[in-house]
Motif scaffolding. Structure first.
Motif, PDB file in Angstrom:
ATOM      1  N   VAL A  94       2.886  17.894 -29.885  1.00  0.00           N
ATOM      2  CA  VAL A  94       1.890  17.185 -29.099  1.00  0.00           C
ATOM      3  C   VAL A  94       0.640  18.239 -28.556  1.00  0.00           C
ATOM      4  N   ALA A  95      -0.418  17.705 -28.818  1.00  0.00           N
ATOM      5  CA  ALA A  95      -1.669  18.640 -28.028  1.00  0.00           C
ATOM      6  C   ALA A  95      -1.363  18.946 -26.727  1.00  0.00           C
ATOM      7  N   ARG A  96      -1.742  20.212 -26.379  1.00  0.00           N
ATOM      8  CA  ARG A  96      -1.295  20.712 -25.091  1.00  0.00           C
ATOM      9  C   ARG A  96      -2.238  20.394 -23.939  1.00  0.00           C
ATOM     10  N   THR A  97      -2.560  18.921 -23.896  1.00  0.00           N
ATOM     11  CA  THR A  97      -3.728  18.558 -22.852  1.00  0.00           C
ATOM     12  C   THR A  97      -3.027  18.316 -21.451  1.00  0.00           C
ATOM     13  N   TYR A  98      -1.496  18.474 -21.382  1.00  0.00           N
ATOM     14  CA  TYR A  98      -0.910  18.404 -20.024  1.00  0.00           C
ATOM     15  C   TYR A  98      -0.170  19.304 -19.815  1.00  0.00           C
ATOM     16  N   ASP A  99       0.182  19.607 -18.538  1.00  0.00           N
ATOM     17  CA  ASP A  99       1.355  20.373 -18.239  1.00  0.00           C
ATOM     18  C   ASP A  99       2.454  19.893 -17.364  1.00  0.00           C
ATOM     19  N   PRO A 100       3.486  19.001 -18.252  1.00  0.00           N
ATOM     20  CA  PRO A 100       4.295  18.280 -17.207  1.00  0.00           C
ATOM     21  C   PRO A 100       5.145  18.918 -16.608  1.00  0.00           C
ATOM     22  N   ILE A 101       5.720  18.243 -15.558  1.00  0.00           N
ATOM     23  CA  ILE A 101       6.953  18.731 -14.812  1.00  0.00           C
ATOM     24  C   ILE A 101       8.158  18.534 -15.741  1.00  0.00           C
ATOM     25  N   PRO A 102       8.782  19.654 -16.090  1.00  0.00           N
ATOM     26  CA  PRO A 102       9.954  19.692 -16.973  1.00  0.00           C
ATOM     27  C   PRO A 102      11.170  18.546 -16.788  1.00  0.00           C
ATOM     28  N   VAL A 103      10.676  17.419 -16.894  1.00  0.00           N
ATOM     29  CA  VAL A 103      11.822  16.411 -16.891  1.00  0.00           C
ATOM     30  C   VAL A 103      11.416  15.424 -17.827  1.00  0.00           C
ATOM     31  N   VAL A 104      12.552  14.825 -18.361  1.00  0.00           N
ATOM     32  CA  VAL A 104      12.534  13.623 -19.398  1.00  0.00           C
ATOM     33  C   VAL A 104      12.871  12.267 -18.970  1.00  0.00           C
ATOM     34  N   THR A 105      11.913  11.340 -18.793  1.00  0.00           N
ATOM     35  CA  THR A 105      12.427  10.293 -18.340  1.00  0.00           C
ATOM     36  C   THR A 105      12.843   9.304 -19.546  1.00  0.00           C
ATOM     37  N   ALA A 106      13.966   8.380 -19.465  1.00  0.00           N
ATOM     38  CA  ALA A 106      14.374   7.830 -20.465  1.00  0.00           C
ATOM     39  C   ALA A 106      14.833   6.339 -20.161  1.00  0.00           C
ATOM     40  N   GLU A 107      14.907   6.013 -18.912  1.00  0.00           N
ATOM     41  CA  GLU A 107      15.191   4.622 -18.408  1.00  0.00           C
ATOM     42  C   GLU A 107      14.424   4.489 -17.074  1.00  0.00           C
ATOM     43  N   GLY A 108      14.264   3.180 -16.682  1.00  0.00           N
ATOM     44  CA  GLY A 108      13.509   2.953 -15.256  1.00  0.00           C
ATOM     45  C   GLY A 108      14.066   1.764 -14.810  1.00  0.00           C
ATOM     46  N   LYS A 109      14.245   1.702 -13.546  1.00  0.00           N
ATOM     47  CA  LYS A 109      14.326   0.387 -13.079  1.00  0.00           C
ATOM     48  C   LYS A 109      13.848   0.368 -11.379  1.00  0.00           C
ATOM     49  N   GLY A 110      12.840  -0.204 -11.100  1.00  0.00           N
ATOM     50  CA  GLY A 110      12.170  -0.364  -9.794  1.00  0.00           C
ATOM     51  C   GLY A 110      11.574   1.035  -9.674  1.00  0.00           C
ATOM     52  N   CYS A 111      12.368   1.818  -8.278  1.00  0.00           N
ATOM     53  CA  CYS A 111      11.483   3.042  -8.016  1.00  0.00           C
ATOM     54  C   CYS A 111      12.554   4.229  -8.683  1.00  0.00           C
ATOM     55  N   ILE A 112      13.485   3.797  -9.473  1.00  0.00           N
ATOM     56  CA  ILE A 112      14.589   4.834  -9.877  1.00  0.00           C
ATOM     57  C   ILE A 112      14.199   5.100 -11.410  1.00  0.00           C
ATOM     58  N   LEU A 113      14.328   6.306 -11.959  1.00  0.00           N
ATOM     59  CA  LEU A 113      14.157   6.797 -13.221  1.00  0.00           C
ATOM     60  C   LEU A 113      15.410   7.668 -13.569  1.00  0.00           C
ATOM     61  N   LYS A 114      15.825   7.605 -14.831  1.00  0.00           N
ATOM     62  CA  LYS A 114      16.682   8.333 -15.269  1.00  0.00           C
ATOM     63  C   LYS A 114      16.467   9.228 -16.593  1.00  0.00           C
ATOM     64  N   ASP A 115      17.019  10.414 -16.517  1.00  0.00           N
ATOM     65  CA  ASP A 115      16.587  11.364 -17.871  1.00  0.00           C
ATOM     66  C   ASP A 115      17.724  11.031 -18.814  1.00  0.00           C
ATOM     67  N   PRO A 116      17.848  11.693 -19.786  1.00  0.00           N
ATOM     68  CA  PRO A 116      18.719  11.063 -21.213  1.00  0.00           C
ATOM     69  C   PRO A 116      20.180  11.590 -20.620  1.00  0.00           C
ATOM     70  N   GLU A 117      20.318  12.610 -19.690  1.00  0.00           N
ATOM     71  CA  GLU A 117      21.832  12.782 -19.389  1.00  0.00           C
ATOM     72  C   GLU A 117      22.146  12.073 -18.308  1.00  0.00           C
ATOM     73  N   GLY A 118      21.455  11.032 -17.763  1.00  0.00           N
ATOM     74  CA  GLY A 118      21.819  10.184 -16.871  1.00  0.00           C
ATOM     75  C   GLY A 118      21.459  10.441 -15.342  1.00  0.00           C
ATOM     76  N   LYS A 119      20.706  11.796 -15.266  1.00  0.00           N
ATOM     77  CA  LYS A 119      20.316  12.132 -13.851  1.00  0.00           C
ATOM     78  C   LYS A 119      19.548  11.221 -13.070  1.00  0.00           C
ATOM     79  N   ARG A 120      19.758  10.913 -12.100  1.00  0.00           N
ATOM     80  CA  ARG A 120      18.745   9.855 -11.470  1.00  0.00           C
ATOM     81  C   ARG A 120      17.678  10.659 -10.613  1.00  0.00           C
ATOM     82  N   TYR A 121      16.468   9.854 -10.565  1.00  0.00           N
ATOM     83  CA  TYR A 121      15.444  10.551  -9.829  1.00  0.00           C
ATOM     84  C   TYR A 121      14.655   9.336  -9.090  1.00  0.00           C
ATOM     85  N   LEU A 122      14.388   9.370  -7.912  1.00  0.00           N
ATOM     86  CA  LEU A 122      13.191   8.642  -7.181  1.00  0.00           C
ATOM     87  C   LEU A 122      11.856   8.747  -7.642  1.00  0.00           C
TER      88      LEU A 122
END
Ligand SMILES: Cc1ncc(COP(=O)(O)O)c(C=O)c1O
Length: 431
Positions: free
Chosen positions: A41-69
């Motif tokens: 992907v073109a390098r126009t962003y410098d993302p926080i190193p976390v991958v979002t894979a699922e979301g519900k309401g205010c909760i996101l989960k990464d592919p390993e299932g770790k929960r984030y607010l």
């Protein structure tokens, strides 16, 4: 006949291949996905190193299932939360019926949406577009057109005044009004017809608006990307007064502040002022489909005649149906009131818990907030990284600040959990 069978087999094999690829994508680890994005992907962003894979309401989960607010809300777009069941239902039923036919024809959703949104915000007409930056561009075109055809400005001499520190996207017009070199350097030549005054400076604005060829002043009621900068009380009232006095249009860029984000339906409502042109975007269609809308009365909109503006996808049936449902949800679920109440609680809990020596600044309105870390302890980016490790997602908004713009559906317990994480992480900077 044989040809058709062969074609069907080819298509079916291709579909199987796509499905296999998708299965492979969803089984990749966060580290693998980050490597893949960084490679392709073109390098126009410098993302926080976390991958979002699922979301519900205010909760996101990464592919390993770790929960984030989620305290970023997709850059303040996910007002109705991730995967809201009423929005998912509307997307599903509408996409199965009709999604896009273009404005070459009427569709059965745009007229109903248009009546709904114009009554919702109290304007005669709406011009539907897709992204926020297109909304801003559209508003400027409308103002220039009004300048020539109603105000009588000489051809090609119209000026639009902006506030310094503005952000309304990264198109060539938008960067031509930017004072951030990262955004504009080496992209010239820039678009003429723009000038700027300091944000929150009504004396400078008064001077700028005196020029006879000024057709509009475009401003964010609270500057978002600029670092969540809240102007002094009375600023918007004075902007309204000066624009009216000088026969200049007041364009409110409420792409980020609108739709309840600041604890009122529009940030302009905090000062009971009505802009001549209102620009909305981000979460207008549930943050599922890009949609922006520019609203104005007939005296301005009458100049936007057939062929003067348009977009392939602007006003498509799917976006219109989802946007109408989103506006209904904002009312049904009292999201404006929730943003006000949760925002007040959030800021007052942060004031109580955060040491002023490390976090000297907490600012914002409703659920559009920022905190600043003292430079002796690190940067906004450092803070966002440590918050991510502790399970809360945010993003820096300037060198020292992080923005905190969670979905408007956030609950009291999620606010408390967020404050607890932020306070523990901030304390860790003292050690
Ligand atoms: C106030 C404001 N206007 C316009 C935009 C541009 O919106 P988009 O990224 O959808 O083009 C943004 C994006 O952050 C914004 O904050």
């Amino acid at each position: 006949m044989l040809g058709r069978t062969v074609l069907r087999n080819v298509l079916s094999n291709e579909l199987k291949c796509v499905e296999q690829c998708q299965r492979r994508a969803s089984s990749k680890s966060s580290a693998e996905l980050i490597d893949l994005e960084n490679k392709y992907v073109a390098r126009t962003y410098d993302p926080i190193p976390v991958v979002t894979a699922e979301g519900k309401g205010c909760i996101l989960k990464d592919p390993e299932g770790k929960r984030y607010l989620d305290f970023l809300g997709g850059y303040a777009a996910v007002n109705t939360g991730h995967c809201h069941p009423k929005i998912i239902e509307t997307v599903g039923s509408q996409v199965a019926k009709l999604h896009h036919t273009s404005r070459a024809y009427y569709n059965n959703e745009l007229p109903v949406f248009a009546e709904y949104i114009t009554k919702y915000f109290g304007y005669d007409r709406v011009l539907p577009m897709n992204t926020g930056v297109e909304g801003g561009d559209t508003a400027i075109k409308m103002a220039r057109r009004w300048g020539y055809l109603s105000k009588g400005i000489k051809p090609n001499e119209a000026m639009v005044v902006f506030a310094r520190g503005n952000f309304w996207g990264r198109s060539l017009a938008a960067i031509s009004t930017s004072d951030n070199p990262v955004m504009y350097e080496h992209f010239g030549p820039y678009m003429p017809g723009f000038s700027s005054v300091p944000f929150n400076d009504t004396c400078a604005l008064e001077e700028a608006l005196k020029l006879k060829n000024v057709c509009a002043f475009m401003v964010e009621p609270i500057q978002g990307e600029g670092g969540i900068i809240v102007p002094s009380d009375g600023y918007l009232k004075e902007v309204r007064r000066l624009c009216t006095e000088n026969n200049v249009l007041f364009i409110a860029d409420e792409v980020q502040t609108g739709l309840g984000r600041t604890g009122e339906l529009l940030a302009c409502d905090h000062e009971s002022v009505k802009p001549d042109i209102l620009v909305l975007g981000k979460g207008l269609a549930g943050a599922v489909i890009p949609m922006s809308a520019v609203l104005a009365n007939e005296d301005i909109m009458c100049h936007m005649t057939s062929g003067t503006h348009g977009s392939t996808f602007g006003g498509n049936a799917l976006a219109c149906a989802v946007a109408r449902r989103t506006l209904e949800i904002i009312r049904e679920e009292k999201l404006v009131e929730n943003a006000k109440k949760m925002g007040e609680k959030f800021r007052s809990d942060l004031q109580c818990k955060l040491p002023k020596g490390i976090v000297p600044v907490i600012r914002g309105k409703g659920l559009m907030n920022a905190i600043e870390i003292h430079p002796d302890f690190g940067t906004g980016h450092d803070l966002a990284i440590r918050l991510k490790d502790a399970g809360l997602l945010s993003k820096s908004a300037s060198k020292q600040a992080i923005r905190l713009t969670p979905p408007l559906v956030i609950s009291e317990s999620e606010i408390e959990e967020g404050v607890e994480i932020i306070s523990q992480v901030v304390d860790s900077f003292a050690k």
